[in-house]
Write a protein that holds these residues in place. Structure first.
Motif, PDB file in Angstrom:
ATOM      1  N   ILE A  95       9.721  -8.944  44.912  1.00  0.00           N
ATOM      2  CA  ILE A  95      10.642  -9.262  43.815  1.00  0.00           C
ATOM      3  C   ILE A  95      11.730  -8.199  43.671  1.00  0.00           C
ATOM      4  N   HIS A  96      11.348  -6.946  43.718  1.00  0.00           N
ATOM      5  CA  HIS A  96      12.299  -5.870  43.428  1.00  0.00           C
ATOM      6  C   HIS A  96      12.616  -4.976  44.628  1.00  0.00           C
ATOM      7  N   TRP A 193       1.570 -14.154  38.192  1.00  0.00           N
ATOM      8  CA  TRP A 193       1.565 -13.264  39.354  1.00  0.00           C
ATOM      9  C   TRP A 193       0.212 -13.353  40.073  1.00  0.00           C
ATOM     10  N   ALA A 274      15.336 -13.103  45.499  1.00  0.00           N
ATOM     11  CA  ALA A 274      13.901 -12.814  45.458  1.00  0.00           C
ATOM     12  C   ALA A 274      13.141 -13.938  44.771  1.00  0.00           C
ATOM     13  N   TYR A 275      13.715 -14.495  43.720  1.00  0.00           N
ATOM     14  CA  TYR A 275      13.050 -15.596  43.015  1.00  0.00           C
ATOM     15  C   TYR A 275      13.058 -16.880  43.842  1.00  0.00           C
ATOM     16  N   GLN A 278      10.331 -16.023  46.674  1.00  0.00           N
ATOM     17  CA  GLN A 278       8.952 -15.836  46.225  1.00  0.00           C
ATOM     18  C   GLN A 278       8.398 -17.058  45.496  1.00  0.00           C
TER      19      GLN A 278
END
Length: 385
Positions: A95-96, A193, A274-275, A278
């Motif tokens: 994500i980061h 998550w 990223a979203y 993922q």
């Protein structure tokens, strides 16, 4: 005066301490906390393990504060590198990124003198942040123990730092100086998550559970059910890059008006991708963390309900799962009469310990965000590094 009465009578700006784990959406929360000056008086910042290990989240906070040209009179403390009791949960690199803040152009390097000033401002990790909270509370108490000034805690990562303070100095945590704990975390019946738990809570479920035992400091929760409404869409992105442009869907994004806007654009572009990768989340990245800051300034934009919130702290697959029993119709956090009515009743042992924000005026939130970008851009333009 009770904590309830203090909050009901509170005027702006709100004294605010931001406890964070930057993080792309933490970066946006920090921007709002710094530039909603008529509403938010940012008195301190602390970092915690979460979106990346503590070393990296503290680096990121130092770089962001430099990028945003924050006043170095604001203290930055490094918090805990590990959860209160559980083993470390691997950070969400998907994500980061590895740094916790990948993809941001023009971010001041970690060896820049101003970044180092932020980074090294307050020594060692862990217990020092607890003492910082202690000093913050004690400085706002009169000699007779009455409250001279209140502070709202905004927690956009795991709750480790604030919970550690509550455990060591429970009487100070409950003194009335801390009027609420704004927490981004938890979720109800939406993808998580882990199969059951949102990331911030899964990282340190014991910490949120600790805060929920308070008699005087209610938790105000921004769960994923709310934050998934905070979509940073392409139209808002175009206005961030070039205010007033006539961009239409399907057109290329306009060129950034400034280097500062380019930094924010690349930050949110990385987060968006990223979203997509993922979660298959294609509408645009949800800006989770800023909603806790927004609520302090504009609570009417985020109505919700009082609930009894519980957290699973077992060593099972449900570790970190949040469950809410709702009590009141949709309303405002300051409708204390309803909370007090339930607190005074014996309803099978359950009582409101948390206000859960449920809906968002997204358009107004994006307007506020873009206004903060305008303000920050002007300061950055007149404050060379």
């Amino acid at each position: 005066m009770t904590t309830a009465e203090i909050i009901a009578q509170k005027s702006l700006p709100v004294n605010t301490w931001l406890d964070c784990d930057p993080g792309h959406d933490d970066a946006v929360a920090l921007l709002l906390a710094l530039y909603m000056k008529e509403s938010i008086n940012l008195i301190g910042i602390s970092t915690v393990n979460g979106n990346a290990p503590l070393l990296k989240t503290h680096n990121n906070a130092s770089q962001l504060l430099t990028l945003y040209r924050a006043s170095t009179s604001i203290p930055l403390h490094r918090g805990f590198a590990h959860p209160l009791e559980k083993a470390d949960l691997p950070p969400p690199v998907s994500i980061h990124g590895d740094s916790g803040l990948d993809g941001v152009k023009n971010l001041p390097p970690i060896n820049h003198p101003i970044v180092r000033k932020w980074h090294d401002q307050h020594g060692a990790e862990g217990p020092s942040v607890v003492e910082a909270f202690k000093n913050m509370v004690e400085s706002r108490l009169n000699e007779d123990g009455s409250v001279r000034e209140t502070v709202s805690m905004v927690i956009t990562g795991p709750c480790t730092n604030v919970a550690a303070f509550k455990r060591k100095y429970p009487e100070l945590y409950e003194s009335g100086v801390i009027d609420r704990a704004m927490v981004m975390g938890g979720a109800f019946d939406v993808p998580q998550w882990t199969p059951y738990a949102e990331f911030n809570v899964a990282t340190d479920p014991d910490a949120l559970a600790e805060l929920l035992t308070s008699c005087n400091v209610p938790v105000v929760l921004a769960p994923l059910n709310l934050t998934h409404q905070a979509i940073f869409d392409e139209g808002t992105h175009a206005q961030l890059l070039a205010p007033g442009c006539s961009w239409q869907e399907g057109q290329p994004m306009p060129a950034p008006k400034s280097e500062f806007r380019e930094s924010l654009s690349t930050m949110l572009t990385f987060f968006r991708q990223a979203y997509i990768d993922q979660f298959g989340f294609t509408q645009g990245p949800p800006l989770h963390d800023p909603l806790c800051v927004l609520y302090l300034a504009r609570p009417e934009l985020l109505p919700g309900r009082w609930a009894h919130l519980s957290v699973d702290t077992s060593n099972t697959k449900r570790n970190g799962e949040t469950t809410a029993r709702f009590f009141t119709p949709e309303g405002m956090f300051n409708r204390w009469e309803e909370r007090e009515r339930f607190l005074s009743s014996d309803d099978q042992g359950a009582f409101p310990n948390c206000f859960v924000m449920e809906t968002l005026d997204r358009e107004e939130f994006m307007r506020v965000l873009l206004e903060c970008v305008d303000r920050a851009e002007e300061v950055v333009a007149h404050t060379p590094l």
